[in-house]
Write a protein that holds these residues in place. Sequence first.
Motif, PDB file in Angstrom:
ATOM      1  N   VAL A  66     -45.788  -6.404  20.040  1.00  0.00           N
ATOM      2  CA  VAL A  66     -46.733  -6.885  19.634  1.00  0.00           C
ATOM      3  C   VAL A  66     -47.066  -7.966  21.008  1.00  0.00           C
ATOM      4  CG1 VAL A  66     -48.020  -8.907  18.518  1.00  0.00           C
ATOM      5  CG2 VAL A  66     -46.913  -7.157  17.457  1.00  0.00           C
ATOM      6  N   LEU A  67     -48.106  -8.061  21.572  1.00  0.00           N
ATOM      7  CA  LEU A  67     -48.653  -8.863  22.755  1.00  0.00           C
ATOM      8  C   LEU A  67     -48.915 -10.431  22.529  1.00  0.00           C
ATOM      9  CD1 LEU A  67     -51.034  -6.147  24.273  1.00  0.00           C
ATOM     10  CD2 LEU A  67     -48.524  -6.273  24.331  1.00  0.00           C
ATOM     11  N   ASP A  68     -48.443 -11.111  23.439  1.00  0.00           N
ATOM     12  CA  ASP A  68     -48.775 -12.472  23.471  1.00  0.00           C
ATOM     13  C   ASP A  68     -50.199 -12.821  23.678  1.00  0.00           C
ATOM     14  OD1 ASP A  68     -48.843 -12.579  26.044  1.00  0.00           O
ATOM     15  OD2 ASP A  68     -46.977 -13.286  26.445  1.00  0.00           O
ATOM     16  N   GLY A  69     -50.821 -13.744  23.520  1.00  0.00           N
ATOM     17  CA  GLY A  69     -52.045 -14.413  23.571  1.00  0.00           C
ATOM     18  C   GLY A  69     -52.630 -13.991  24.974  1.00  0.00           C
ATOM     19  N   PRO A  70     -51.912 -14.851  26.277  1.00  0.00           N
ATOM     20  CA  PRO A  70     -52.490 -14.231  27.403  1.00  0.00           C
ATOM     21  C   PRO A  70     -52.446 -13.149  27.974  1.00  0.00           C
ATOM     22  CG  PRO A  70     -50.860 -16.031  27.483  1.00  0.00           C
ATOM     23  CD  PRO A  70     -50.778 -15.580  26.090  1.00  0.00           C
ATOM     24  N   THR A  71     -51.623 -12.109  27.329  1.00  0.00           N
ATOM     25  CA  THR A  71     -51.731 -10.876  27.613  1.00  0.00           C
ATOM     26  C   THR A  71     -52.803 -10.156  27.101  1.00  0.00           C
ATOM     27  OG1 THR A  71     -49.343 -10.472  27.960  1.00  0.00           O
ATOM     28  CG2 THR A  71     -50.546  -8.469  27.725  1.00  0.00           C
ATOM     29  N   TRP A  90     -60.124  -8.616  29.180  1.00  0.00           N
ATOM     30  CA  TRP A  90     -61.359  -8.586  30.319  1.00  0.00           C
ATOM     31  C   TRP A  90     -61.416  -7.058  30.889  1.00  0.00           C
ATOM     32  CZ3 TRP A  90     -64.563 -11.902  31.738  1.00  0.00           C
ATOM     33  CH2 TRP A  90     -64.169 -13.397  31.353  1.00  0.00           C
ATOM     34  N   VAL A  91     -60.273  -6.298  30.871  1.00  0.00           N
ATOM     35  CA  VAL A  91     -60.290  -4.911  31.185  1.00  0.00           C
ATOM     36  C   VAL A  91     -61.345  -4.052  30.229  1.00  0.00           C
ATOM     37  CG1 VAL A  91     -58.971  -2.749  31.597  1.00  0.00           C
ATOM     38  CG2 VAL A  91     -57.975  -4.967  32.407  1.00  0.00           C
ATOM     39  N   GLN A  92     -61.136  -4.432  28.939  1.00  0.00           N
ATOM     40  CA  GLN A  92     -61.952  -3.603  28.061  1.00  0.00           C
ATOM     41  C   GLN A  92     -63.587  -3.992  28.317  1.00  0.00           C
ATOM     42  OE1 GLN A  92     -61.867  -5.097  23.781  1.00  0.00           O
ATOM     43  NE2 GLN A  92     -61.075  -3.346  23.075  1.00  0.00           N
ATOM     44  N   ASN A  93     -63.750  -5.396  28.418  1.00  0.00           N
ATOM     45  CA  ASN A  93     -65.101  -5.714  28.771  1.00  0.00           C
ATOM     46  C   ASN A  93     -65.615  -4.989  30.147  1.00  0.00           C
ATOM     47  OD1 ASN A  93     -65.280  -7.381  26.563  1.00  0.00           O
ATOM     48  ND2 ASN A  93     -64.721  -9.248  27.689  1.00  0.00           N
ATOM     49  N   ILE A 119     -51.568   1.321  25.777  1.00  0.00           N
ATOM     50  CA  ILE A 119     -52.213   0.502  24.823  1.00  0.00           C
ATOM     51  C   ILE A 119     -53.807   0.966  24.888  1.00  0.00           C
ATOM     52  CG2 ILE A 119     -53.058  -1.987  24.373  1.00  0.00           C
ATOM     53  CD1 ILE A 119     -50.700  -2.905  25.883  1.00  0.00           C
ATOM     54  N   THR A 120     -54.401   1.250  23.585  1.00  0.00           N
ATOM     55  CA  THR A 120     -55.736   1.692  23.387  1.00  0.00           C
ATOM     56  C   THR A 120     -56.653   0.561  23.594  1.00  0.00           C
ATOM     57  OG1 THR A 120     -54.918   3.278  21.913  1.00  0.00           O
ATOM     58  CG2 THR A 120     -57.336   2.745  21.736  1.00  0.00           C
ATOM     59  N   LEU A 121     -57.579   0.989  24.408  1.00  0.00           N
ATOM     60  CA  LEU A 121     -58.652  -0.091  24.664  1.00  0.00           C
ATOM     61  C   LEU A 121     -60.042   0.326  24.359  1.00  0.00           C
ATOM     62  CD1 LEU A 121     -57.826  -0.843  28.682  1.00  0.00           C
ATOM     63  CD2 LEU A 121     -57.312  -2.290  26.373  1.00  0.00           C
TER      64      LEU A 121
END
Length: 197
Positions: free
Chosen positions: A20-25, A31-34, A140-142
Amino acid sequence: MNSNRNNNENNPIRCFIAIVLDGPTKGKLRWVQNDIRATGVHAGWPSAQNFHLTLKFLGNISEQTLPCIKTMLSETITDKTCFDITFNRLGVFPNVRHPKVIWIGPDKTSSKLITLQRDIDLKLDRCHQFIKEKKFSPHITLSRISHRANLSVFKKALEIKTGTIKIPVNQVHLIKSCLSPSGAVHSTLFRANLKPS
């Protein structure tokens, strides 16, 4: 009363094991997804809250299997220390001409991550004969492509520079996934901690 309890125990639980990823990650990945979304690709966009790195998909399991899975996870990582992995490139499953998923992953897979996934896979055989992955491909699926993709638009999306995103690996989670019309809802049933490095 007993009948209700038995019915609950027989209801399968859809589960997987993940980092599970932390908040900052999650924020960096959003941003990449956007940036991908801005290219005009027609796709579904998983919530950043659900971003995770799957180590093992378990599928529908019985509640009676959970104690064994928790024990095996604890035993697997008892001698493993925390480490970082780096994701820095976009990819697609299954291929560019028939895209279904856009993902972010590493250009070089961490040997510690490979060992962690392999050992979890082997240990869980003591609980149940889960389906073996043909080849572990950390990602990780975006986005999930919902319509036939325009090839030029799609290639433009894959050319996006992700930068280097460091992902700390300090816990392994057993996650329950409940499907709903608005998307999957994930909840942690158990977490096991790696040793400080």
